[in-house]
Design a protein around this motif. Structure first.
Motif, PDB file in Angstrom:
ATOM      1  N   THR A   1      35.804   3.634  -2.459  1.00 25.08           N
ATOM      2  CA  THR A   1      36.495   3.794  -1.188  1.00 25.08           C
ATOM      3  C   THR A   1      37.225   5.133  -1.210  1.00 25.08           C
ATOM      4  OG1 THR A   1      38.555   2.779  -1.948  1.00 25.08           O
ATOM      5  CG2 THR A   1      36.857   1.292  -1.084  1.00 25.08           C
ATOM      6  N   ASP A   2      37.636   5.593  -0.034  1.00 22.98           N
ATOM      7  CA  ASP A   2      38.395   6.851   0.025  1.00 22.98           C
ATOM      8  C   ASP A   2      39.674   6.747  -0.800  1.00 22.98           C
ATOM      9  OD1 ASP A   2      36.557   8.141   1.679  1.00 22.98           O
ATOM     10  OD2 ASP A   2      37.512   7.391   3.513  1.00 22.98           O
ATOM     11  N   ALA A   3      40.334   5.596  -0.724  1.00 24.61           N
ATOM     12  CA  ALA A   3      41.581   5.410  -1.472  1.00 24.61           C
ATOM     13  C   ALA A   3      41.328   5.440  -2.981  1.00 24.61           C
ATOM     14  CB  ALA A   3      42.243   4.091  -1.072  1.00 24.61           C
TER      15      ALA A   3
ATOM     16  N   PHE B   1      38.836   7.008  -4.516  1.00 25.98           N
ATOM     17  CA  PHE B   1      38.532   8.381  -4.919  1.00 25.98           C
ATOM     18  C   PHE B   1      39.809   9.206  -5.043  1.00 25.98           C
ATOM     19  CE2 PHE B   1      37.631  12.813  -3.726  1.00 25.98           C
ATOM     20  CZ  PHE B   1      36.819  13.153  -4.795  1.00 25.98           C
ATOM     21  N   GLN B   2      40.715   9.056  -4.091  1.00 28.15           N
ATOM     22  CA  GLN B   2      41.982   9.780  -4.155  1.00 28.15           C
ATOM     23  C   GLN B   2      42.779   9.375  -5.394  1.00 28.15           C
ATOM     24  OE1 GLN B   2      42.819  12.349  -2.325  1.00 28.15           O
ATOM     25  NE2 GLN B   2      40.923  12.143  -1.141  1.00 28.15           N
TER      26      GLN B   2
ATOM     27  N   ARG C   1      31.460  13.939  -6.205  1.00 25.23           N
ATOM     28  CA  ARG C   1      31.650  13.522  -4.810  1.00 25.23           C
ATOM     29  C   ARG C   1      30.953  14.467  -3.829  1.00 25.23           C
ATOM     30  NH1 ARG C   1      31.356  12.010  -0.602  1.00 25.23           N
ATOM     31  NH2 ARG C   1      32.881  11.175   0.882  1.00 25.23           N
TER      32      ARG C   1
ATOM     33  N   ALA D   1      31.037   7.589  -6.831  1.00 26.20           N
ATOM     34  CA  ALA D   1      31.115   8.813  -6.027  1.00 26.20           C
ATOM     35  C   ALA D   1      29.739   9.154  -5.455  1.00 26.20           C
ATOM     36  CB  ALA D   1      31.640   9.966  -6.879  1.00 26.20           C
TER      37      ALA D   1
ATOM     38  N   LYS E   1      29.030   6.734  -2.745  1.00 26.89           N
ATOM     39  CA  LYS E   1      29.843   7.068  -1.570  1.00 26.89           C
ATOM     40  C   LYS E   1      29.158   8.129  -0.726  1.00 26.89           C
ATOM     41  CE  LYS E   1      33.555   7.604   1.059  1.00 26.89           C
ATOM     42  NZ  LYS E   1      33.749   6.698   2.220  1.00 26.89           N
TER      43      LYS E   1
ATOM     44  N   ASP F   1      27.745   7.428   3.080  1.00 21.93           N
ATOM     45  CA  ASP F   1      28.244   8.284   4.159  1.00 21.93           C
ATOM     46  C   ASP F   1      27.090   8.986   4.862  1.00 21.93           C
ATOM     47  OD1 ASP F   1      30.827   7.566   3.642  1.00 21.93           O
ATOM     48  OD2 ASP F   1      31.408   9.458   2.689  1.00 21.93           O
TER      49      ASP F   1
END
Length: 253
Positions: free
Chosen positions: A77-79, A81-82, A101, A200, A203, A207
């Motif tokens: 998820t974006d969270a 990855f951050q 990524r 990644a 992801k 996307d």
């Protein structure tokens, strides 16, 4: 192979049985996933399979040992990855994760990429040696978006070695080191065990599906031989509606 023969290298061919391999691999505490167990078993079996094929031995002692691959990986998820970027306190590791990524390449491909493999004119990295080279007989091309090219330009000026991505000791990242770092990051960030470096890649693929990239192009980006494997990302993305829409379009509706 070294680990296996260190434990069972004194066995004769006549003594070796499937349970020797099964019990040995089950005792490897560092193997956290079914995919890792499957890979270790396949590595040992390949050695003996080659010996049978070449006529060195008559019987494969571990032919009956197998392991299912387990559940497929999922996208980060974006969270997540951050969180990986935030908790990867080593700048070299941050750059490695960001490259995964940006390109959707496999961790092993990024770890093994050398500056000699970089073709700036075409904006690609071309790997002669990679995970599926033996199966496909073809080089693996990693396509580099503009931001990835800028990242590589910075690394080349500030942190350049023979391989593009290096650890703090100036050596390529190993699978073991990457797994160890990921385990620490997950613990600090409270991430689930299925948050992995490969996520990644997943992801980027999901996307791409959501943004309308066709399967043939995505297969080329990911280094798949055909679209059969790539089509899995339609389901990971949770978007089958656009496929149904394509059927409607084909019918002229």
């Amino acid at each position: 192979l070294g680990c296996f023969f260190a434990e069972h290298g004194d066995l004769t061919r006549a003594q070796a049985r499937p349970f020797h391999l099964r019990l040995w691999v089950d005792a490897q505490a560092q193997l956290e996933s079914d995919w890792s167990v499957k890979r270790w078993i396949a590595t040992v079996k390949a050695c003996f399979g080659w010996a049978v094929k070449m006529g060195v031995i008559e019987r494969h002692p571990f032919l009956g040992v197998s392991q299912s691959g387990g559940k497929r990986g999922r996208p980060l998820t974006d969270a997540e990855f951050q969180a990986l970027m935030r908790e990867a306190t080593d700048g070299r590791l941050k750059r490695f994760v960001l490259f995964l990524r940006l390109t959707g390449c496999r961790p092993g491909e990024a770890a093994g990429a050398r500056w000699a493999d970089l073709d700036l004119e075409r904006g690609v990295i071309v790997l002669a040696e990679h995970k599926t080279a033996r199966k496909t007989g073809e080089a693996r091309t990693i396509y580099l978006p503009a931001v990835a090219l800028r990242l590589l330009a910075w690394i080349r000026v500030n942190d350049c070695g023979e391989t593009i991505f290096m650890n703090a000791w100036g050596r390529p990242w190993s699978n073991g080191a990457l797994s160890q770092r990921l385990a620490g990051i997950r613990e600090r960030a409270g991430l689930p065990k299925d948050a992995k470096w490969y996520g990644a890649r997943h992801k980027l693929a999901t996307d791409a599906i959501l943004r309308g990239v066709d399967l043939a192009t995505l297969a080329e980006i990911l280094g798949h031989k055909g679209t059969r494997t790539t089509s899995h990302y339609i389901h990971l993305a949770g978007r089958t509606g656009h496929v149904r829409g394509a059927v409607e379009k084909a019918l002229g509706h």
